[in-house]
Design a protein around this motif. Structure first.
Motif, PDB file in Angstrom:
ATOM      1  N   LEU A 174       2.522   1.771  -3.316  1.00 15.82           N
ATOM      2  CA  LEU A 174       1.536   2.271  -4.284  1.00 15.82           C
ATOM      3  C   LEU A 174       1.241   3.737  -4.040  1.00 15.82           C
ATOM      4  N   LEU A 175       1.085   4.089  -2.752  1.00 15.03           N
ATOM      5  CA  LEU A 175       0.786   5.474  -2.395  1.00 15.03           C
ATOM      6  C   LEU A 175       1.935   6.373  -2.842  1.00 15.03           C
ATOM      7  N   ALA A 176       3.174   5.915  -2.569  1.00 18.55           N
ATOM      8  CA  ALA A 176       4.338   6.709  -2.961  1.00 18.55           C
ATOM      9  C   ALA A 176       4.355   6.880  -4.473  1.00 18.55           C
ATOM     10  N   SER A 177       4.036   5.805  -5.198  1.00 18.06           N
ATOM     11  CA  SER A 177       4.013   5.911  -6.663  1.00 18.06           C
ATOM     12  C   SER A 177       2.952   6.897  -7.104  1.00 18.06           C
ATOM     13  N   ALA A 178       1.781   6.843  -6.435  1.00 16.87           N
ATOM     14  CA  ALA A 178       0.700   7.762  -6.809  1.00 16.87           C
ATOM     15  C   ALA A 178       1.127   9.204  -6.555  1.00 16.87           C
ATOM     16  N   ILE A 179       1.786   9.459  -5.396  1.00 16.11           N
ATOM     17  CA  ILE A 179       2.235  10.821  -5.086  1.00 16.11           C
ATOM     18  C   ILE A 179       3.264  11.267  -6.126  1.00 16.11           C
ATOM     19  N   THR A 228       3.232  -1.003 -10.943  1.00 15.50           N
ATOM     20  CA  THR A 228       2.046  -1.619 -10.340  1.00 15.50           C
ATOM     21  C   THR A 228       2.007  -3.117 -10.635  1.00 15.50           C
ATOM     22  N   GLY A 271       0.844  -1.206   0.000  1.00 16.32           N
ATOM     23  CA  GLY A 271       0.000   0.000   0.000  1.00 16.32           C
ATOM     24  C   GLY A 271       0.869   1.241   0.000  1.00 16.32           C
ATOM     25  N   SER A 272       1.915   1.241   0.860  1.00 12.73           N
ATOM     26  CA  SER A 272       2.727   2.459   0.924  1.00 12.73           C
ATOM     27  C   SER A 272       3.525   2.664  -0.355  1.00 12.73           C
TER      28      SER A 272
END
Ligand code: ADP
Length: 507
Positions: A13-18, A255, A10-11
């Motif tokens: 993915l979150l970092a990638s999204a940011i 991803t 999750g983190s």
């Protein structure tokens, strides 16, 4: 474990999204500043062209006035000199000379309104004293008004010059604009956006910006066009798209990679769990027959068995359980050989029939005792197959063992061997508990048991079918299952007839 993994993924993915959001933001900013830069460059280019045109006009006016100054010095031949001036100076299509009293000195006065009437409001009287020149609107056209100072005894004259548009276009615009290299097109438009001068056709171009001329050419404007789709602005836009697409692809790869890693980690932890189940299951499986053998052995040893029939029955149990124990140990040993890559098969052309009968003989006791209705059908004249008889016995025995283990009240076992094209199909069918469709692929995986370690309360280690698959693969064959929950299962081994398939001798 699961929660920690999820948190980790999750983190990431979150970092990638940011990261993606930041990249998108900075891309937008870069695009905006690049567009601004390009626009500034375009504006500079247009402004420079405007200045060049204005300078050329001013220079032409300067020269024309200088010659006019010379021409008017001889007043006696003024009309002739002026005619000559007009021929020499095609830039102006009309020229008027007035004296301070407003009398038109050239051309010889004609009837109708004098242009001076239209200009009078625009020409301030101090012009006579200060001299100089100015551009004044004369309807749609521009008139250049200048005082030509007269050296006494000559009086000063006021010159009104009206430019010729075709001459301006030919001598100034064409010379300045047609020579411009590059993809951009600079065109001169009038106040109503009508083309005054266009060096190249404007189809398939797009308008970028417009710059006004100064008071030299007050009613005209210079417009810049660029080829549609090929302008630097489009290039920036394309580059931004390309970058966004590449970044998107990168994110997709990240991803996907995460997904694959997540699956791998899950499988790995599942495998660890299955292995520990395996150890527990094997130990349990070993203990049960041993306990039985020991119990019946001790009973017999103590001579506590009253009659011969019971005694024989007990011997039978001991034999059966030792056989079961051997099978189990064989399975585990073979499995570990397979895992280490040491399992070897010796294939030789032979009949499948004895293999089947050996297995059925080995299971005769338990099948009878458990009340199984058994039917064995071996088609006559089956082709020979390349066979490691011992290994194939182990495979079929595992299937029969499973059929017994996973049968409930309906105890029917059918073993068949028949021809199937260029192969022999050996099927072991039961009417037992069956296997749910989504599990049917996985049961051939090592350690896998439907419902995990406590498979419907039956003993087992989860390596039997993995072993069957390995043995059948080594024979160049394949194994499959058809099954319905609550109705039963049919496992089929297909073995190519000898000589019809490449033999896989050793593994
Ligand atoms: P096990 O030692 O558990 O029997 P196997 O590899 O032989 O291991 O079989 C894997 C799983 O497949 C079993 O745990 C069981 O759930 C299922 N299975 C195998 N054969 C049958 C069958 N004839 N009927 C129903 N389920 C079966």
């Amino acid at each position: 474990m699961r929660r920690r993994e999820l948190l980790l993924f999750g983190s990431v993915l979150l970092a990638s999204a940011i990261l993606a959001a930041l990249a998108a933001l900075s891309l937008r900013q870069w695009e905006a500043s690049a567009q601004r830069h390009i626009r500034d460059q375009a504006r500079d280019m247009a402004t420079m062209a405007v200045e060049k045109i204005e300078m050329a006009v001013l220079k032409a006016e300067e020269e024309a006035l200088a010659r006019l100054q010379t021409a008017q010095r001889d007043r006696a031949t003024l009309p002739q000199r002026m005619d000559a001036w007009k021929t020499e100076t095609p830039m102006f299509e009309e020229v008027y000379l007035f004296d301070r009293g407003g009398v038109q000195r050239y051309p010889p006065s004609t009837a109708g309104p004098s242009p001076l009437d239209a200009l009078r409001a625009e020409i301030p009287p101090p012009i006579w004293g200060r001299g100089g020149r100015r551009h004044v609107a004369l309807g749609d056209r521009v008139a250049l008004v200048a005082v030509l100072p007269g050296e006494p005894p000559l009086d000063s004259l006021l010159a009104v010059l009206v430019r010729s548009e075709p001459a301006l276009r030919r001598d100034v615009l064409e010379k300045t604009l047609a020579g411009l290299e590059g993809q951009s097109v600079l065109a001169v438009l009038d106040r109503d956006n009508r083309a005054v001068y266009v060096p190249r056709p404007l189809d398939r171009t797009e308008h970028v910006l417009t710059v006004d001329f100064g008071e030299t050419l007050p009613s005209w404007r210079l417009a810049l066009y660029e080829p549609a789709g090929l302008s630097p602005r489009d290039a920036v836009r394309r580059q931004a798209w390309l970058f966004a697409a590449a970044f998107g692809l990168l994110l997709a790869v990240i991803t996907l990679g995460l997904g694959a890693t997540y699956r791998l980690v899950r499988r790995e932890s599942e495998m660890i769990r299955l292995k520990s189940d395996f150890v527990a299951n094997v130990s349990h499986d070993l203990k049960t027959p041993l306990a039985l053998i020991r119990m019946f052995g001790e009973t017999l040893e103590m001579n506590r068995v009253p009659d011969e029939a019971t005694r024989r029955e007990y011997y039978g149990v001991i034999t059966r359980e030792s056989e079961r124990l051997s099978r189990l140990i064989d399975n585990v040993l073979d499995f570990s050989r397979i895992e280490e890559g040491r399992r070897r098969y010796v294939l030789a052309a032979g009949s499948i029939e004895p293999v089947i009968f050996e297995v059925m003989e080995a299971f005769r006791h338990p099948l009878t005792q458990l009340g199984f209705k058994v039917s064995v059908e071996v088609e006559p004249d089956l082709p020979e197959v390349d066979l490691d008889a011992e290994a194939m016995q182990q495979a079929v025995a595992n299937l029969v063992d499973n059929a017994i283990k996973y049968s409930d009240a309906r105890r029917h076992l059918t073993v068949t061997a028949r021809r199937a094209d260029d192969a022999v199909a050996v099927a072991v069918a039961d009417e037992g508990i069956g296997i749910p469709p989504r599990e049917q692929e996985r049961i051939f995986d090592k350690f896998y048991r439907v419902g995990h370690s406590d498979t419907q309360g039956r003993r087992g280690s989860g390596v039997g079918l993995a072993l069957v698959k390995h043995i059948v693969d080594a024979h160049g064959g394949r194994v499959g299952v058809e099954s319905r929950v609550g109705e039963g299962s049919r496992f089929t081994i297909i073995l190519p007839a000898a000589g019809s398939a490449p033999s896989v001798g050793a593994r």
